[in-house]
Scaffold this motif. Structure first.
Motif, PDB file in Angstrom:
ATOM      1  N   ASN A  12     -10.394 -47.432   5.357  1.00  0.00           N
ATOM      2  CA  ASN A  12      -9.567 -47.488   4.344  1.00  0.00           C
ATOM      3  C   ASN A  12      -8.401 -48.461   4.410  1.00  0.00           C
ATOM      4  O   ASN A  12      -8.043 -48.948   3.467  1.00  0.00           O
ATOM      5  CB  ASN A  12      -8.679 -46.011   4.277  1.00  0.00           C
ATOM      6  CG  ASN A  12      -9.445 -44.850   3.815  1.00  0.00           C
ATOM      7  OD1 ASN A  12     -10.397 -44.969   3.063  1.00  0.00           O
ATOM      8  ND2 ASN A  12      -8.968 -43.517   4.135  1.00  0.00           N
ATOM      9  N   LEU A  13      -7.955 -48.656   5.677  1.00  0.00           N
ATOM     10  CA  LEU A  13      -7.083 -49.887   5.759  1.00  0.00           C
ATOM     11  C   LEU A  13      -7.580 -51.226   5.585  1.00  0.00           C
ATOM     12  O   LEU A  13      -6.950 -52.114   4.914  1.00  0.00           O
ATOM     13  CB  LEU A  13      -6.747 -50.015   7.422  1.00  0.00           C
ATOM     14  CG  LEU A  13      -5.500 -48.909   7.664  1.00  0.00           C
ATOM     15  CD1 LEU A  13      -5.356 -49.097   9.272  1.00  0.00           C
ATOM     16  CD2 LEU A  13      -4.274 -49.376   7.024  1.00  0.00           C
ATOM     17  N   GLY A  14      -9.014 -51.183   5.726  1.00  0.00           N
ATOM     18  CA  GLY A  14      -9.890 -52.228   5.223  1.00  0.00           C
ATOM     19  C   GLY A  14      -9.963 -52.594   3.903  1.00  0.00           C
ATOM     20  O   GLY A  14      -9.630 -53.643   3.467  1.00  0.00           O
ATOM     21  N   HIS A  15      -9.852 -51.428   3.148  1.00  0.00           N
ATOM     22  CA  HIS A  15     -10.046 -51.621   1.469  1.00  0.00           C
ATOM     23  C   HIS A  15      -8.378 -52.111   1.101  1.00  0.00           C
ATOM     24  O   HIS A  15      -8.316 -53.053   0.278  1.00  0.00           O
ATOM     25  CB  HIS A  15     -10.074 -50.578   0.767  1.00  0.00           C
ATOM     26  CG  HIS A  15     -10.721 -50.538  -0.454  1.00  0.00           C
ATOM     27  ND1 HIS A  15     -10.900 -49.488  -1.297  1.00  0.00           N
ATOM     28  CD2 HIS A  15     -11.045 -51.545  -1.149  1.00  0.00           C
ATOM     29  CE1 HIS A  15     -11.283 -49.745  -2.472  1.00  0.00           C
ATOM     30  NE2 HIS A  15     -11.536 -51.290  -2.423  1.00  0.00           N
ATOM     31  N   PHE A  16      -7.314 -51.535   1.639  1.00  0.00           N
ATOM     32  CA  PHE A  16      -6.307 -52.050   1.692  1.00  0.00           C
ATOM     33  C   PHE A  16      -5.980 -53.678   1.666  1.00  0.00           C
ATOM     34  O   PHE A  16      -5.517 -54.311   1.027  1.00  0.00           O
ATOM     35  CB  PHE A  16      -5.250 -51.097   2.562  1.00  0.00           C
ATOM     36  CG  PHE A  16      -3.715 -51.661   2.387  1.00  0.00           C
ATOM     37  CD1 PHE A  16      -2.773 -51.092   1.638  1.00  0.00           C
ATOM     38  CD2 PHE A  16      -3.169 -52.736   3.285  1.00  0.00           C
ATOM     39  CE1 PHE A  16      -1.385 -51.353   1.257  1.00  0.00           C
ATOM     40  CE2 PHE A  16      -1.942 -53.063   3.229  1.00  0.00           C
ATOM     41  CZ  PHE A  16      -0.898 -52.204   2.444  1.00  0.00           C
ATOM     42  N   LEU A  17      -6.404 -53.810   2.987  1.00  0.00           N
ATOM     43  CA  LEU A  17      -6.192 -55.400   3.433  1.00  0.00           C
ATOM     44  C   LEU A  17      -7.102 -56.541   2.394  1.00  0.00           C
ATOM     45  O   LEU A  17      -6.449 -57.387   2.149  1.00  0.00           O
ATOM     46  CB  LEU A  17      -6.511 -55.604   4.627  1.00  0.00           C
ATOM     47  CG  LEU A  17      -5.471 -55.004   5.824  1.00  0.00           C
ATOM     48  CD1 LEU A  17      -6.114 -55.129   7.330  1.00  0.00           C
ATOM     49  CD2 LEU A  17      -4.138 -55.744   5.777  1.00  0.00           C
ATOM     50  N   ASP A  18      -8.332 -55.688   2.121  1.00  0.00           N
ATOM     51  CA  ASP A  18      -9.276 -56.610   1.142  1.00  0.00           C
ATOM     52  C   ASP A  18      -8.512 -56.818  -0.169  1.00  0.00           C
ATOM     53  O   ASP A  18      -8.250 -58.063  -0.403  1.00  0.00           O
ATOM     54  CB  ASP A  18     -10.439 -55.769   0.888  1.00  0.00           C
ATOM     55  CG  ASP A  18     -11.567 -56.774   0.231  1.00  0.00           C
ATOM     56  OD1 ASP A  18     -11.664 -57.883   0.730  1.00  0.00           O
ATOM     57  OD2 ASP A  18     -12.210 -56.477  -0.525  1.00  0.00           O
ATOM     58  N   HIS A  19      -7.804 -55.814  -0.595  1.00  0.00           N
ATOM     59  CA  HIS A  19      -7.430 -56.283  -1.850  1.00  0.00           C
ATOM     60  C   HIS A  19      -5.673 -56.847  -1.836  1.00  0.00           C
ATOM     61  O   HIS A  19      -5.387 -57.647  -2.605  1.00  0.00           O
ATOM     62  CB  HIS A  19      -7.053 -55.036  -3.001  1.00  0.00           C
ATOM     63  CG  HIS A  19      -8.241 -54.751  -3.443  1.00  0.00           C
ATOM     64  ND1 HIS A  19      -8.932 -55.160  -4.649  1.00  0.00           N
ATOM     65  CD2 HIS A  19      -9.255 -53.670  -3.131  1.00  0.00           C
ATOM     66  CE1 HIS A  19      -9.795 -54.484  -5.013  1.00  0.00           C
ATOM     67  NE2 HIS A  19     -10.067 -53.485  -4.035  1.00  0.00           N
ATOM     68  N   LEU A  20      -5.142 -56.703  -0.873  1.00  0.00           N
ATOM     69  CA  LEU A  20      -3.713 -57.677  -0.417  1.00  0.00           C
ATOM     70  C   LEU A  20      -4.404 -58.812  -0.542  1.00  0.00           C
ATOM     71  O   LEU A  20      -3.477 -59.709  -0.988  1.00  0.00           O
ATOM     72  CB  LEU A  20      -3.310 -56.958   0.808  1.00  0.00           C
ATOM     73  CG  LEU A  20      -2.210 -57.585   1.346  1.00  0.00           C
ATOM     74  CD1 LEU A  20      -0.724 -57.427   0.464  1.00  0.00           C
ATOM     75  CD2 LEU A  20      -1.870 -57.325   2.897  1.00  0.00           C
ATOM     76  N   PHE A  21      -5.012 -59.338   0.429  1.00  0.00           N
ATOM     77  CA  PHE A  21      -5.435 -60.753   0.612  1.00  0.00           C
ATOM     78  C   PHE A  21      -5.704 -61.507  -0.751  1.00  0.00           C
ATOM     79  O   PHE A  21      -5.621 -62.531  -0.824  1.00  0.00           O
ATOM     80  CB  PHE A  21      -6.678 -60.848   1.871  1.00  0.00           C
ATOM     81  CG  PHE A  21      -6.175 -60.747   3.044  1.00  0.00           C
ATOM     82  CD1 PHE A  21      -5.315 -61.693   3.690  1.00  0.00           C
ATOM     83  CD2 PHE A  21      -6.718 -59.527   3.907  1.00  0.00           C
ATOM     84  CE1 PHE A  21      -4.697 -61.281   4.910  1.00  0.00           C
ATOM     85  CE2 PHE A  21      -6.120 -59.531   5.170  1.00  0.00           C
ATOM     86  CZ  PHE A  21      -5.298 -60.334   5.576  1.00  0.00           C
TER      87      PHE A  21
END
Length: 410
Positions: A12-21
């Motif tokens: 889930n953190l990966g999905h958060f960071l993906d869209h953040l970047f």
């Protein structure tokens, strides 16, 4: 925390960071580079397009590598690679250099959706709720991009908006590698054993092709709406909520309007992202057809109402169409998770996101062209029309998903 829960948290953190970047530059361009580099907002958007093109084009090879090598291994590559690319982008001195940096960010960002979603849909039950929860994290990344970037612009400069998330992503990648190290190599050994495809009945194949066509059509059209709203929302708010943002800044003794606009965008994104939890529960209960038609109708109504609105009314309308735009995200992933073969699932998700993110890249010139000539009012009407196309396409979905029936071997 058990390993299973930690595993899902890191995904889930990966999905958060993906869209953040992928959306840091949207706020940087609107609130900092227009002034610092003396380049118009429309011109700056052109340098973001290659990154979104890479975000789509590299999804298919990422899915292929994950199926052939290791899905968890590719996730480690994602975390560390996108972190290093973001830090490198912070050193850009010209629009061309930042465009190159965003392209490399897009290459690594392309890994998450075909790989992370394949893991989520294969490992856990209650697929609708798992995808929805994962989707909420992704949307919080969208929301936090505006909030964190606005804050860092005011308190450290736009370069820090690329550096700090990059460092965090690298640390998360190290934690993911530590947690899944044994699983990476076990998965690699298992992937070498070929799995023969299951035979399909003619009726199932026909319905599957029909559903697949609708999935990819709605993926393409929905991507226009998603990109136009998430990427351009900080600029929309700067133009239409300036009076409201100024009053909030005065009331809270917060003199930085950029931070207030970022906070308003964050609240809009965060509240709208909760629609995915409702959608996820509804998918498991009512099926995708009815749920998809509701979220498409929601977008039609609020996009059509948005032209001419400012301040509080504009904020309310934005919340309405963002509820629809975010609510639709898990539906196509749910359909693919139910219909796709497990051994090729990451590749099929890869194809889905090649379509989605190629359209995302194409949407940037659309935003720039429409905004430069007619402003956001015309863009809202175009997006209402796109939502109407989605509504009509979804109406052709079967009321129940097709199920594969055993086919006797000849």
């Amino acid at each position: 925390m058990g390993k299973d829960r930690a595993y899902f948290l890191l995904l889930n953190l990966g999905h958060f960071l993906d869209h953040l970047f992928t959306l840091i530059f949207a706020t940087v361009a609107a609130l900092a580079l227009v002034r610092e580099w003396g380049v118009s907002y429309s011109e700056l958007l052109a340098y973001a397009a290659p990154g979104f093109f890479a975000f789509g084009a590299f999804a298919l090879p990422a899915g292929w590598l994950a199926d052939k090598w290791s899905r968890d291994g590719m996730m480690v590559v994602f975390f560390v690679g996108i972190g290093l690319a973001s830090i490198a982008t912070s050193f850009a001195q010209t629009p061309v250099q930042i465009g190159i940096g965003l392209f490399v960010v897009g290459v690594f960002a392309a890994i998450y959706h075909p790989v992370g979603l394949a893991i989520v849909t294969m490992k856990w039950r209650n697929t609708g709720m798992r995808i929805a929860a994962n989707g909420v994290w992704g949307n919080l990344g969208v929301a936090s991009a505006a909030l964190l970037t606005g804050y860092l612009i005011d308190n450290g400069g736009w370069r820090m908006a690329f550096v700090w998330p990059g460092l965090v992503s690298i640390l998360v990648g190290v934690a993911y590698a530590w947690l899944r190290w044994d699983g990476i190599w076990e998965e690699h050994r298992a992937s070498k054993a070929p799995t023969p495809p299951e035979p399909m009945s003619p009726d199932y194949r026909r319905v599957l092709m029909r559903v697949s066509g609708i999935v990819f059509l709605t993926t393409a059209v929905a991507s226009i709406n998603f990109q136009s709203t998430t990427f351009a929302l900080p600029k929309m708010f700067e133009e239409r909520l300036s009076g409201l943002a100024s009053r909030i800044a005065e009331m809270t003794a917060q003199g930085d309007v950029a931070t207030v606009i970022g906070a308003l965008a964050f609240v809009t994104f965060a509240v709208a992202s909760l629609a995915q939890l409702v959608v996820g529960a509804s998918l498991d209960r009512f099926g995708p057809r009815r749920v998809f038609m509701v979220v498409a109708a929601l977008q039609i109504v609020f996009f059509a109402l948005s032209p001419g609105l400012t301040d509080g009314l504009a904020l309310a309308a934005a919340l309405g169409f963002m509820l629809g735009a975010f609510g639709q995200i898990p539906i196509n992933d749910f359909l693919i998770g139910k219909l796709a073969s497990g051994s090729a699932r990451a590749r099929i998700y890869g194809v889905r996101y090649v379509v989605a993110f190629t359209v995302l890249a194409a949407a940037l010139p659309l935003i720039a062209f429409v905004h430069a000539r007619w402003g956001f009012d015309t863009l809202f009407l175009i997006l209402a029309g796109a939502a109407a196309v989605i509504f009509c396409a979804v109406a052709m979905l079967p009321r129940e998903l097709p199920r594969q029936e055993p086919v006797a071997a000849e």
